[in-house]
Structures are given as structure tokens and as C-alpha cells.
Motif scaffolding. Structure first.
Motif, PDB file in Angstrom:
ATOM      1  N   ALA A 145       0.831  -1.212   0.000  1.00 50.40           N
ATOM      2  CA  ALA A 145       0.000   0.000   0.000  1.00 50.40           C
ATOM      3  C   ALA A 145       0.861   1.256   0.000  1.00 50.40           C
ATOM      4  N   GLU A 146       1.990   1.201   0.740  1.00 50.69           N
ATOM      5  CA  GLU A 146       2.816   2.405   0.863  1.00 50.69           C
ATOM      6  C   GLU A 146       3.758   2.607  -0.311  1.00 50.69           C
ATOM      7  N   LYS A 147       4.329   1.486  -0.809  1.00 51.27           N
ATOM      8  CA  LYS A 147       5.417   1.638  -1.789  1.00 51.27           C
ATOM      9  C   LYS A 147       5.178   0.894  -3.096  1.00 51.27           C
ATOM     10  N   GLY A 148       4.102   0.128  -3.173  1.00 50.06           N
ATOM     11  CA  GLY A 148       3.848  -0.634  -4.399  1.00 50.06           C
ATOM     12  C   GLY A 148       4.441  -2.019  -4.327  1.00 50.06           C
ATOM     13  N   PRO A 149       3.929  -2.950  -5.134  1.00 49.08           N
ATOM     14  CA  PRO A 149       4.379  -4.349  -5.062  1.00 49.08           C
ATOM     15  C   PRO A 149       5.842  -4.535  -5.438  1.00 49.08           C
ATOM     16  N   ASP A 150       6.387  -3.657  -6.281  1.00 50.34           N
ATOM     17  CA  ASP A 150       7.789  -3.822  -6.673  1.00 50.34           C
ATOM     18  C   ASP A 150       8.731  -3.618  -5.497  1.00 50.34           C
ATOM     19  N   ALA A 151       8.263  -2.936  -4.444  1.00 47.66           N
ATOM     20  CA  ALA A 151       9.134  -2.606  -3.318  1.00 47.66           C
ATOM     21  C   ALA A 151       9.233  -3.740  -2.298  1.00 47.66           C
ATOM     22  N   VAL A 152       8.394  -4.774  -2.448  1.00 45.61           N
ATOM     23  CA  VAL A 152       8.364  -5.819  -1.425  1.00 45.61           C
ATOM     24  C   VAL A 152       9.590  -6.734  -1.533  1.00 45.61           C
ATOM     25  N   THR A 153      10.291  -6.914  -0.412  1.00 44.17           N
ATOM     26  CA  THR A 153      11.331  -7.949  -0.331  1.00 44.17           C
ATOM     27  C   THR A 153      11.045  -8.791   0.910  1.00 44.17           C
ATOM     28  N   MET A 154      11.584 -10.007   0.912  1.00 50.61           N
ATOM     29  CA  MET A 154      11.355 -10.894   2.046  1.00 50.61           C
ATOM     30  C   MET A 154      11.950 -10.296   3.328  1.00 50.61           C
ATOM     31  N   ASN A 155      13.126  -9.658   3.203  1.00 50.06           N
ATOM     32  CA  ASN A 155      13.756  -9.054   4.376  1.00 50.06           C
ATOM     33  C   ASN A 155      12.903  -7.945   4.967  1.00 50.06           C
ATOM     34  N   GLN A 156      12.357  -7.083   4.083  1.00 49.01           N
ATOM     35  CA  GLN A 156      11.520  -5.988   4.574  1.00 49.01           C
ATOM     36  C   GLN A 156      10.284  -6.521   5.278  1.00 49.01           C
ATOM     37  N   VAL A 157       9.699  -7.568   4.701  1.00 51.85           N
ATOM     38  CA  VAL A 157       8.494  -8.140   5.297  1.00 51.85           C
ATOM     39  C   VAL A 157       8.825  -8.731   6.666  1.00 51.85           C
ATOM     40  N   ALA A 158       9.980  -9.417   6.745  1.00 53.55           N
ATOM     41  CA  ALA A 158      10.395  -9.984   8.029  1.00 53.55           C
ATOM     42  C   ALA A 158      10.565  -8.874   9.056  1.00 53.55           C
ATOM     43  N   HIS A 159      11.266  -7.813   8.657  1.00 59.42           N
ATOM     44  CA  HIS A 159      11.514  -6.694   9.559  1.00 59.42           C
ATOM     45  C   HIS A 159      10.206  -6.058  10.012  1.00 59.42           C
ATOM     46  N   ALA A 160       9.309  -5.792   9.057  1.00 65.02           N
ATOM     47  CA  ALA A 160       8.065  -5.077   9.378  1.00 65.02           C
ATOM     48  C   ALA A 160       7.121  -5.928  10.219  1.00 65.02           C
ATOM     49  N   SER A 161       7.222  -7.247  10.075  1.00 62.02           N
ATOM     50  CA  SER A 161       6.302  -8.108  10.821  1.00 62.02           C
ATOM     51  C   SER A 161       6.897  -8.574  12.138  1.00 62.02           C
ATOM     52  N   GLY A 162       8.192  -8.350  12.325  1.00 65.75           N
ATOM     53  CA  GLY A 162       8.848  -8.821  13.531  1.00 65.75           C
ATOM     54  C   GLY A 162       9.009 -10.331  13.576  1.00 65.75           C
ATOM     55  N   ILE A 163       9.026 -10.950  12.422  1.00 65.06           N
ATOM     56  CA  ILE A 163       9.152 -12.410  12.342  1.00 65.06           C
ATOM     57  C   ILE A 163      10.445 -12.734  11.589  1.00 65.06           C
ATOM     58  N   GLY A 164      11.155 -13.768  12.034  1.00 68.54           N
ATOM     59  CA  GLY A 164      12.434 -14.104  11.432  1.00 68.54           C
ATOM     60  C   GLY A 164      12.326 -14.359   9.941  1.00 68.54           C
ATOM     61  N   VAL A 165      13.345 -13.913   9.196  1.00 72.21           N
ATOM     62  CA  VAL A 165      13.292 -14.034   7.741  1.00 72.21           C
ATOM     63  C   VAL A 165      13.232 -15.504   7.307  1.00 72.21           C
ATOM     64  N   GLY A 166      13.838 -16.379   8.119  1.00 68.58           N
ATOM     65  CA  GLY A 166      13.772 -17.810   7.799  1.00 68.58           C
ATOM     66  C   GLY A 166      12.342 -18.324   7.811  1.00 68.58           C
ATOM     67  N   THR A 167      11.568 -17.865   8.793  1.00 63.76           N
ATOM     68  CA  THR A 167      10.165 -18.261   8.866  1.00 63.76           C
ATOM     69  C   THR A 167       9.382 -17.714   7.673  1.00 63.76           C
ATOM     70  N   VAL A 168       9.682 -16.467   7.287  1.00 59.64           N
ATOM     71  CA  VAL A 168       8.973 -15.865   6.140  1.00 59.64           C
ATOM     72  C   VAL A 168       9.236 -16.707   4.882  1.00 59.64           C
ATOM     73  N   TYR A 169      10.497 -17.072   4.675  1.00 62.32           N
ATOM     74  CA  TYR A 169      10.819 -17.910   3.515  1.00 62.32           C
ATOM     75  C   TYR A 169      10.140 -19.274   3.610  1.00 62.32           C
ATOM     76  N   ARG A 170      10.173 -19.863   4.834  1.00 60.18           N
ATOM     77  CA  ARG A 170       9.608 -21.204   4.983  1.00 60.18           C
ATOM     78  C   ARG A 170       8.110 -21.182   4.686  1.00 60.18           C
ATOM     79  N   ARG A 171       7.433 -20.118   5.106  1.00 56.49           N
ATOM     80  CA  ARG A 171       5.990 -20.067   4.909  1.00 56.49           C
ATOM     81  C   ARG A 171       5.591 -19.714   3.483  1.00 56.49           C
ATOM     82  N   PHE A 172       6.388 -18.859   2.801  1.00 53.53           N
ATOM     83  CA  PHE A 172       5.905 -18.306   1.526  1.00 53.53           C
ATOM     84  C   PHE A 172       6.825 -18.549   0.335  1.00 53.53           C
ATOM     85  N   GLY A 173       8.004 -19.130   0.569  1.00 57.36           N
ATOM     86  CA  GLY A 173       8.846 -19.492  -0.578  1.00 57.36           C
ATOM     87  C   GLY A 173       9.621 -18.354  -1.188  1.00 57.36           C
TER      88      GLY A 173
END
Lengths: 220, 220
Positions: A52-80
């Protein structure tokens, strides 16, 4: 803050190159433990905020991990990868939308007359496309003809055909449902809302005018 | 008869990868000598026959030269490559269609009431898309969002908005024209006519039903 430097190898992958399989379709997720479900929710909500803030091109797994407070390994494991995460995001909102029009409160859900439900559905669909416009547009542009075979489209089509068959038992409800859903393709909605800068309320009013453009033929 | 062996290097080039510029748009062709115009006509007619019989993928410059009885050098000089020849074919039919609805005989052309002209236009548009479905679909899939910026679309849009403004002076004719043209996207017409195998007459009847689906609100 690492602008333009993808935080992961997946950060630079092309968006939504997966075929649009069946968002909202048959393959229901396996039952999740409560904490897994909570993590999934936090990851999706964080990804939605970044889109919503930056557009879909701005999404990275690291940013999502940081913003959600969840380890990046878990983000990868859940969503590939980013692509699959963005599909999950579309799917997640589509399921909420389906619940609202299939079993939510009236007039969108059951309990209101067919004409009011149809108006409520078409209004909600304008908002639905506006809400995830960039994601829907990227998915649509990647495979425009897949629209009619997606689970999301087929469930909407069944719903609209049901309402049309109640409104006009003499009409061809399946055909009319396809024609009625045509203006809601992400590319036309993008053209109207972004390129022509029309407010959502005006688009909704236009859809109502369209359906009453001609007088109905009198029965012979 | 040289099936599967492209007659020229261009035979295997991807179709319609050129951006859809402005079929029917501003750039009118320079005046041609009569024999040049005749050759152009023969080449386009031969290419149209091959597309109709075997589909756009089957077109090669050699086949077109052979079928039109015109030297292959002339075919290349006039059209450059297969891709440009196919664009010229779309453009050629679009110009004929435009002439018919802008200045041809009524009810499609001027002289009939707006409601009859609109019905005639929408019927003709179903036939227009059906006639060059494979070509239009290839062009559309290559650049789905370019539709709204093509000369062909803009001229149709202006025409439909004019008719709507006469039918419903209180409506938003520009918006309604976009919504009204949405079902005629090549991908939906392909889905209905090919994947669903609906006859053109049924699609035409469905479009009329759509525009009279709802009763018009009574003036307060």
C-alpha cells in the motif's frame, strides 16, 4: 531503508510470474496451529502495508520480516519467495471478499433482495479492485486470458449469475454475468481510476447507469 | 504447401510484437499510384485469406506473395515483415469498420435514431471482433493495457459516447462508453465465442439484455 538494493536474491525476481492458479479455489490450507496462523497473519498484514505504501515492486522478504517482527527464515519457509507471498496476499483478500458476499451481512450477503445484493456486490467489486489495484494489474498483465479460469473469477461469476437469474428469469444469466464482470478487469479499472482519475463513487454510479441504459422491451 | 517450414526468416518471428500504435489513427497513408494501391489491396486480401484459413501463425511473406500473385520483393518493400503486414491487416479492416459506423448507411451510419445506431454498432462490433479474433487476441495479449490508448479504441469510444449522450443526456457518456466497450475486449470475446462456443447472435442478445437489466430510476 535499503532502497534499490534488494535485500535478498528474490527481491529482484519478476513479480507474479507464476500462473494465476486458483486464488480462493479448491486447495484449502491445511489446519494451522494457532501460532502459525498468527505468524501468517502478521506476515501478510506487513506485506499488505508495504504494498500500500510503496507498491508491489518494493516488497522484499527481508523488509516483510523486519516489518512483521518475524524471522526471515520463517517468512521464507511459509511463503517461498516474493512472488508467492504476493499471490498469497491477493488470495487472502479474495477469500475475505468471498466470505462477505457469500455469507456476510446483507445487503452484500444473503438476506437482501437480488437487486440490492447486485448493487452492493458491484459497488464492493469497485472497491476490491481499487484496494489491490497494483497487484491485480501485475497478475492480469502477466496472463490476461487466465482471468476467466481463475477460481476468484469463477466464484464471482457464479454469484452474479445467481443474482441475475433471480432478477431476470428470462435472461441468459451465465452470459450476462460475464458481460457484467467485464468492466471490472484490472486494466479498465486502472485506466478509469488512475489514468482518468475518476473517483470510485463515480465509477459505481456509472455501472448503475449502464445497467439501465436502455428501456426493457414490453412483453408482447 | 511448405508446411512448418517458414518460407522466410520472418516466418518464425513472433507475431505482433510491435506496440499497437494507432490503427485507424492520425497517420494517413501518402497518396498511392493506382497500381500501387491495387497491389496493396491484393496483398492484404491474400494475407486475410491465409489468416482466415490457417490462423495468423501460418502467414509468411512467401505465402502471401504466392497467393496474391505479386513478387515477394514487392511484398517486403511494401510491408517490411510479417508482423507489420498483420498490423496493416488489422488497420485495414478497422478503417472499413470506422467508415461504416461514421459515414456508412443507417442504422450503423448517420440517419437513424441514437438507440438504433447504438444497437447496430454493438452488433457490428461483435462481428468485427469475431472476424479478426486471432489477430486481435495476439495484439491484445502482447500489450493488454495499450487498448485504451489505441486509435481504434479512441474512435469507437468517441462514437459510443456521442450516441450515449443523445440517449441519456443526464448520464456520464465518456464513462459509460468505456464500460460499454469493456465486454468487447478480445479476451472476453474469445472466451465466450471459442471456449464457451456461444454463437454471435446470442452474444448480441446478451449485450442488449445487459443494458436493460435494471429499471431506470423514476425522476423525483
Amino acid at each position: 531503508m535499503s532502497t534499490r538494493t534488494p535485500g535478498t536474491d528474490d527481491g529482484s525476481a519478476p513479480l507474479l510470474t507464476l500462473l494465476p492458479s486458483t486464488p480462493g479455489g479448491a486447495a484449502a490450507p491445511a489446519p494451522e496451529r494457532a501460532d502459525a496462523a498468527r505468524n501468517r497473519r502478521r506476515i501478510l498484514d506487513a506485506a499488505a502495508r508495504i504494498v500500500a505504501e510503496k507498491g508491489p515492486d518494493a516488497v522484499t522478504m527481508n523488509q516483510v520480516a523486519h516489518a512483521s517482527g518475524i524471522g526471515v527464515g520463517t517468512v521464507y519457509r511459509r511463503f517461498g519467495d516474493v512472488s508467492q507471498l504476493l499471490w498469497a496476499l491477493l488470495d487472502d483478500r479474495e477469500r475475505q471478499f468471498q466470505e462477505a458476499y457469500m455469507s456476510g451481512p446483507p445487503p452484500l450477503g444473503p438476506g437482501a433482495p437480488a437487486d440490492e445484493r447486485l448493487d452492493a456486490f458491484l459497488d464492493a467489486l469497485v472497491d476490491r479492485v481499487a484496494e489491490q489495484r497494483a497487484l491485480l494489474l501485475a497478475a492480469h498483465s502477466a496472463a490476461p486470458r487466465a482471468r476467466y479460469h481463475s477460481g476468484a473469477y469463477q466464484v464471482m461469476h457464479t454469484h452474479v449469475a445467481m443474482l441475475v437469474s433471480r432478477l431476470r428469469p428470462d435472461a441468459d444469466p451465465a452470459l450476462l454475468a460475464h458481460l457484467l464482470l467485464a468492466p471490472f478487469s484490472p486494466d479498465l479499472m486502472h485506466h478509469l481510476s488512475v489514468e482518468q482519475a475518476l473517483p470510485a463513487e463515480r465509477v459505481k454510479a456509472g455501472v448503475r447507469e449502464l445497467l439501465a441504459l436502455r428501456d426493457r422491451p414490453r412483453p408482447a
